[in-house]
Design an enzyme around this catalytic site. Structure first.
Site, PDB file in Angstrom:
ATOM      1  CB  SER A   1      -1.060  -7.082  -5.152  1.00  0.00           C
ATOM      2  OG  SER A   1      -1.192  -6.054  -6.111  1.00  0.00           O
TER       3      SER A   1
ATOM      4  CB  THR B   1       2.588  -2.937  -3.684  1.00  0.00           C
ATOM      5  OG1 THR B   1       2.751  -3.809  -2.579  1.00  0.00           O
ATOM      6  CG2 THR B   1       2.497  -1.506  -3.186  1.00  0.00           C
TER       7      THR B   1
ATOM      8  CB  THR C   1       0.245  -2.814  -0.615  1.00  0.00           C
ATOM      9  OG1 THR C   1       0.533  -4.183  -0.910  1.00  0.00           O
ATOM     10  CG2 THR C   1       0.563  -2.555   0.839  1.00  0.00           C
TER      11      THR C   1
ATOM     12  NE  ARG D   1       4.740  -7.874   5.863  1.00  0.00           N
ATOM     13  CZ  ARG D   1       4.726  -7.335   4.636  1.00  0.00           C
ATOM     14  NH1 ARG D   1       3.635  -6.749   4.170  1.00  0.00           N
ATOM     15  NH2 ARG D   1       5.793  -7.378   3.885  1.00  0.00           N
TER      16      ARG D   1
ATOM     17  N   GLY E   1       3.985  -3.753   6.060  1.00  0.00           N
ATOM     18  CA  GLY E   1       5.097  -3.747   5.112  1.00  0.00           C
ATOM     19  C   GLY E   1       5.686  -2.361   4.958  1.00  0.00           C
TER      20      GLY E   1
ATOM     21  N   GLY F   1       6.998  -5.093  -3.983  1.00  0.00           N
ATOM     22  CA  GLY F   1       7.811  -6.277  -3.701  1.00  0.00           C
ATOM     23  C   GLY F   1       7.921  -6.479  -2.205  1.00  0.00           C
TER      24      GLY F   1
ATOM     25  N   GLY G   1       8.394  -5.989   1.277  1.00  0.00           N
ATOM     26  CA  GLY G   1       8.607  -4.754   2.015  1.00  0.00           C
ATOM     27  C   GLY G   1       9.675  -4.812   3.082  1.00  0.00           C
TER      28      GLY G   1
HETATM   29  N1  GLY Z   1       5.530  -3.984  -0.623  1.00  0.00           N
HETATM   30  C1  GLY Z   1       4.362  -4.420  -0.015  1.00  0.00           C
HETATM   31  C2  GLY Z   1       4.573  -5.160   1.228  1.00  0.00           C
HETATM   32  O1  GLY Z   1       5.584  -5.817   1.421  1.00  0.00           O
HETATM   33  O2  GLY Z   1       3.712  -5.119   2.076  1.00  0.00           O
END
Ligand code: GLY
Length: 363
Positions: free
Chosen positions: A74, A213, A231, A241, A243, A265, A267
């Protein structure tokens, strides 16, 4: 007349502010907290705090160990890639004493993006660099370029591609038209060199794209604080994309006068409630770190009219106050187990420990 009179509200906010002032008068101590994948991170960060190092150096060197670890899919090297099989990393840092911040997003081929975010903070007048510009900045600053896709994460990506179907159930990626979705037996044939363990892992990741993350927050005995979040983001994401992790106020926020907070989690859910900033403001108004995190989870739940069946994701928040109080909370405790987070306050020698997070719901 309103149930909540103006005088009552003022008295309430005065009381919570007084509670915060009293708690923040407590003598600060060395303490590091992180998401559950940060046991080693907290241990390294604590070593740096105990040797008198800066809090931002501590958290960045801590998460660098996790970014370098191919077993953590992650974060950093070995992080799961986007839908085109390319690893894209996001990270942010905040330094309490100087009240500065740095962040990078959508960075390819650079492993240590927390350090890169710190370099943006220290070496530029900007706060956020993204994508190709961030990569070129990293190169200029001497960061090595490398392929971040491991064989393990490549296999998981291929299995995910093979699991996709168009509305008629067809796939270009295995078995021709109308082929059944792959199962473990078919995967064994398709990837004869992969171990059973690796295939089971790849299958699980294809079905449940992770959003792991690492967030890490530190306080030292001088009362100084810093934080970082790093992350590889949502597995199989659309290229580009971004987060919450690199968004100051969402994946990370820290105010030297109050404390810090961060998230792991999904984002997208965090960005919509400015989670880390909201937690710090909750603590400023007198909430405990745990309650400040739970309040943000309630705001996320409210975005779904509190309908748990629609919340097909999970998200965690972590908070450390400047008096050393800390807490964490998770939207869903799953499968009868409480989620956990890592803590190192020196109480277990060099070792970090895991503590349970509070949960808003179970499923
Ligand atoms: N919390 C990491 C993400 O959603 O990218």
């Amino acid at each position: 007349m309103s149930k909540y009179s103006r005088r009552g509200l003022l008295a309430g906010s005065a009381a919570t502010a007084a509670a915060f002032a009293q708690s923040s008068a407590a003598k600060p101590k060395n303490i590091v907290i992180s998401s559950a994948n940060g046991l080693i991170c907290c241990q390294r960060a604590m070593q740096i705090l105990q040797s008198g190092g800066d809090t931002l150096d501590a958290v960045v060197q801590g998460v660098t160990l996790v970014e370098n670890d191919p077993a953590d899919d992650s974060v950093g090297y070995g992080g799961l890639p986007n839908e085109e099989g390319v690893v894209e990393l996001d990270a942010s840092v905040m330094h309490g004493p100087t009240r500065r911040a740095g962040s990078v997003a959508g960075v390819q081929n650079i492993k240590n993006v927390a350090k890169l975010a710190k370099t943006v903070m220290e070496q530029t007048h900007h706060i956020m660099l993204v994508a190709e510009g961030a990569r070129r900045f990293a190169k200029a600053m001497g960061f090595p370029e490398e392929n971040l896709l491991t064989e393990k994460s490549r296999l998981a990506w291929m299995v995910w591609k093979q699991s996709l179907r168009d509305p008629q159930g067809n796939s270009n990626w295995n078995g021709g038209r109308n082929a059944a979705k792959p199962n473990i037996a078919q995967l064994r044939k398709a990837f004869p060199d992969a171990t059973e363990e690796l295939l089971a892992y790849a299958w699980d990741r294809a079905i449940h794209p992770p959003t792991g993350t690492i967030n890490c927050l530190a306080l030292n005995a001088k009362g100084e604080m810093s934080g970082t979040t790093t992350t590889s983001g949502l597995a199989w994401k659309i290229p580009g994309r971004i987060g919450d992790s690199p968004i100051i106020g969402a994946g990370l926020y820290l105010d030297q006068d109050v404390g810090g907070a961060g998230s792991t989690g999904l984002g997208e859910e965090n960005i919509r409630v400015c989670g880390a900033h909201t937690i710090v403001e909750n603590m400023r108004r007198g909430m405990s770190p745990k309650d400040a995190c739970l309040d943000v989870l309630k705001r996320i739940s409210r975005n779904y009219n509190d309908d748990k069946s629609r919340m097909t994701f999970n998200i965690n928040f972590y908070a450390l106050r400047k008096d050393g109080a800390y807490g964490a909370a998770t939207l869903f405790g799953e499968g009868g187990k409480l989620p956990q987070f890592a803590v190192n306050d020196g109480a277990n020698g060099p070792q970090s420990r895991l503590e349970d997070t509070a949960v808003l719901y179970t499923r």
